[in-house]
Design an enzyme around this catalytic site. Structure first.
Site, short mmCIF file in Angstrom:
data_model
loop_
_atom_site.label_atom_id
_atom_site.label_comp_id
_atom_site.label_asym_id
_atom_site.label_seq_id
_atom_site.Cartn_x
_atom_site.Cartn_y
_atom_site.Cartn_z
N LYS A 262 0.85 -1.21 0.00
CA LYS A 262 0.00 0.00 0.00
C LYS A 262 0.88 1.25 0.00
CE LYS A 262 -1.77 1.47 4.01
NZ LYS A 262 -1.40 2.85 4.37
N ASN A 263 1.88 1.26 0.86
CA ASN A 263 2.67 2.48 1.05
C ASN A 263 3.72 2.72 -0.02
OD1 ASN A 263 1.07 2.94 3.23
ND2 ASN A 263 2.56 2.32 4.75
N ARG B 87 -8.68 -0.48 4.40
CA ARG B 87 -7.78 0.54 3.84
C ARG B 87 -6.44 -0.08 3.49
NH1 ARG B 87 -7.61 6.13 6.92
NH2 ARG B 87 -6.27 6.38 5.11
N CYS C 79 -5.19 12.40 12.18
CA CYS C 79 -5.99 11.18 12.08
C CYS C 79 -5.97 10.56 13.47
CB CYS C 79 -5.42 10.23 11.03
SG CYS C 79 -3.93 9.42 11.57
N ARG D 35 -0.09 14.32 12.64
CA ARG D 35 0.37 14.08 11.27
C ARG D 35 0.68 15.39 10.51
NH1 ARG D 35 -1.34 8.79 10.05
NH2 ARG D 35 0.34 8.72 8.53
N ASP E 96 4.28 0.36 12.27
CA ASP E 96 3.09 -0.30 11.70
C ASP E 96 2.96 -1.75 12.14
OD1 ASP E 96 3.22 1.42 8.47
OD2 ASP E 96 2.63 2.07 10.47
C1 EPZ Z 1 4.02 6.78 6.47
O1 EPZ Z 1 3.22 7.81 7.02
C2 EPZ Z 1 3.11 5.58 6.32
N1 EPZ Z 1 2.03 5.92 5.41
C3 EPZ Z 1 2.56 5.17 7.68
O2 EPZ Z 1 1.79 3.98 7.48
C4 EPZ Z 1 3.73 4.85 8.59
O3 EPZ Z 1 3.23 4.51 9.88
C5 EPZ Z 1 4.64 6.08 8.70
O4 EPZ Z 1 5.08 6.45 7.37
C6 EPZ Z 1 5.88 5.82 9.55
O5 EPZ Z 1 6.56 4.72 9.04
C7 EPZ Z 1 2.28 5.97 4.07
O6 EPZ Z 1 3.38 5.75 3.63
C8 EPZ Z 1 1.12 6.28 3.19
P1 EPZ Z 1 5.87 10.17 8.63
P2 EPZ Z 1 3.75 9.32 7.04
O7 EPZ Z 1 5.76 11.43 7.86
O8 EPZ Z 1 4.67 9.55 5.93
C9 EPZ Z 1 6.27 13.43 12.00
C10 EPZ Z 1 -0.02 2.56 7.76
O9 EPZ Z 1 -0.52 2.02 8.77
N2 EPZ Z 1 6.24 14.41 10.90
O10 EPZ Z 1 7.00 9.25 8.35
O11 EPZ Z 1 2.56 10.21 7.17
C11 EPZ Z 1 4.97 12.69 12.18
O12 EPZ Z 1 4.09 13.42 13.02
C12 EPZ Z 1 0.39 4.01 7.82
O13 EPZ Z 1 0.17 2.00 6.65
C13 EPZ Z 1 6.43 15.75 11.19
O14 EPZ Z 1 6.60 16.15 12.34
O15 EPZ Z 1 4.55 9.34 8.40
C14 EPZ Z 1 5.41 11.40 12.81
O16 EPZ Z 1 5.56 11.61 14.19
C15 EPZ Z 1 0.10 4.64 9.17
N3 EPZ Z 1 6.40 16.64 10.17
C16 EPZ Z 1 6.78 11.14 12.20
O17 EPZ Z 1 7.21 12.40 11.67
C17 EPZ Z 1 6.21 16.25 8.86
O18 EPZ Z 1 6.22 17.12 7.96
C18 EPZ Z 1 6.80 10.14 11.07
O19 EPZ Z 1 5.76 10.50 10.17
C19 EPZ Z 1 6.02 14.89 8.60
C20 EPZ Z 1 6.05 13.98 9.64
#
Ligand code: EPZ
Length: 418
Positions: free
Chosen positions: A22-23, A396, A115, A120, A303
């Protein structure tokens, strides 16, 4: 609204085929915006989130046809606006921001909002785009980004962000000059996106490490690409095989994408051995307690945290799980406690007292991976029936998980609810 009903006690035995990731599918579909023409993606998982990304691309004017083999023609994109009613259903829609800005010099994307698992934010996405010359305005819940022509930049992310790294890679692919992203996310899905950008004629090096270099090019060509397997679906089935004392061949998975989780599973007492095109997992009747701290890849994946919490409920002793990535990713805990698990949460740490026989009851899914954990708990509940409600969360990210589990011997079915 559907529910999934599980009767525990079955030992899972047999083979299961893992779907495309998915990701990886979500950013790859968005990347088609960079290359006018018809791109073809194979091994696409049939998931709600993927369908939503297809709707976003159609809203922008792309021609999107197919399912497992998805054709995305972005020759005649006419729109640069990703509306709230689409983005709110799937925050990964924010992945169109970088490619739209790179191709058209403009993008208007609804702020994804938080979410269930956390706020996020996308500040790192926006900071990197500004470093490449974009002007960013936030108005009425939308990000308005403009830049006649992005230029290369030296970007250091404050946090490792998966979709942030992806957005910046896609934007930099058509920028003038060289971009370096430091403290980049190293996930395999980032590597798969870099592979597609390079197939399109881009020049990305270092993907999969924390320093990624992108040499901008003038134009990119549509591609054909088979999406990598879903390591989190694979990991979920590995835990299912382990906790039911089963023996399952998990096909079409890449164990090298999940070393941290596999290592923890072996430490706890399961046997995980490479097999033809995947891994064979043999469960156990006793598991050792463990400690997990979620980390960016290649650390233990957030995850997989909820799924391992179910394993912890049956381990011989006390386990500790620390969630460092998201601020609210323990919503499966109260539901597991209703199934007789003994779990205490203090801040980002969950302490699980094992050797607790779970008992089935009606539980509520709250987010994608929490839903999977509740299904796993139902598989080992020693008495009673587990009814997991609101399984739209599950759909999802898992393709008909009840069919796959049923083929492995689980007593499980999907039912309609009023
Ligand atoms: C990706 O989300 C995945 N989703 C998530 O999978 C996964 O849990 C996550 O990466 C971490 O591995 C997709 O790829 C579609 P992040 P993403 O930006 O990119 C902070 C699932 O279950 N952050 O890596 O949205 C954020 O708050 C889903 O399949 C900032 O502060 O996650 C978090 O604490 C859930 N500022 C951390 O970084 C930003 O601009 C990691 O978030 C971006 C992120």
């Amino acid at each position: 609204m559907d529910a999934i009903v599980v009767k525990g006690g079955a030992r899972l035995v047999g083979e299961v085929e893992i779907c495309g990731a998915k990701n990886a599918a979500l950013p790859l579909i968005a990347s088609a915006i960079l290359a006018p023409g018809r791109s073809i993606f194979k091994n696409v998982p049939l998931l709600r989130d993927v369908a939503t990304m297809g709707q976003v691309l159609r809203h922008l004017g792309a021609d999107v046809v197919g399912d497992r083999c998805l054709e995305v023609d972005t020759s005649s994109l006419a729109e640069v606006d990703a509306p709230y009613d689409l983005v709110r259903t799937m925050r990964a829609s924010v992945l169109v921001l970088g490619p739209l800005l790179a191709r058209f010099g403009r993008a208007r994307v609804s702020l994804p909002g938080g979410c269930a698992i956390g706020a996020r934010p996308i500040d790192q996405h926006l900071k990197g785009l500004e470093a490449m010359g974009a002007t960013i305005e936030l108005s009425e819940g939308y990000v308005e980004a403009r830049c006649k022509k992005l230029h290369g930049a030296q970007i250091t992310c404050d946090v490792q962000t998966v979709t942030g790294t992806m957005n910046l890679m896609m934007a930099a692919a058509l920028a003038r000059g060289r971009t370096t992203i430091e403290n980049a996310a190293c996930e395999p899905e980032v590597e798969d996106l870099a592979c597609v950008i390079n197939k399109m004629g881009g020049k990305v090096t270092g993907a999969g490490t924390s320093v990624v270099h992108i040499e901008g090019v003038d134009e990119l060509q549509p591609v054909e690409h088979a999406i990598i397997p879903d390591r989190i679906e694979a990991g979920t089935f590995m835990v299912a095989a382990a906790i039911t004392g089963g023996d399952v061949l998990i096909k079409n998975c890449l164990p090298e994408h999940l070393h941290a989780a596999i290592h923890k599973l072996e430490q706890a007492g399961a046997q995980v051995t490479p097999a033809a095109g995947g891994v064979r997992v043999v469960g156990a009747t006793h598991f050792s307690p463990f400690e997990i701290t979620t980390q960016p890849h290649p650390g233990f994946p957030t995850d997989m945290q909820a799924q391992f919490m179910v394993l912890a409920t049956v381990a011989d002793g006390q386990s500790t799980l620390i969630e460092t990535i998201f601020e609210n990713r323990f919503m499966h805990v109260p539901e597991l406690c209703r199934m007789n698990a003994a779990i205490k949460v203090r801040g980002r740490t969950a302490v699980v007292r094992g050797r607790r026989a779970l008992s089935g009851t009606t539980v509520m899914a709250s987010d994608l991976r929490a839903s999977a954990a509740l299904i796993l708990a139902g598989l080992i509940a020693e008495k009673g029936i587990t009814r997991v409600r609101r399984v739209y969360h599950l759909d999802r990210g898992y393709e008909r998980i009840e069919d796959k589990l049923s083929k492995l011997g689980a007593t499980i079915e999907r039912v309609k609810e009023a």
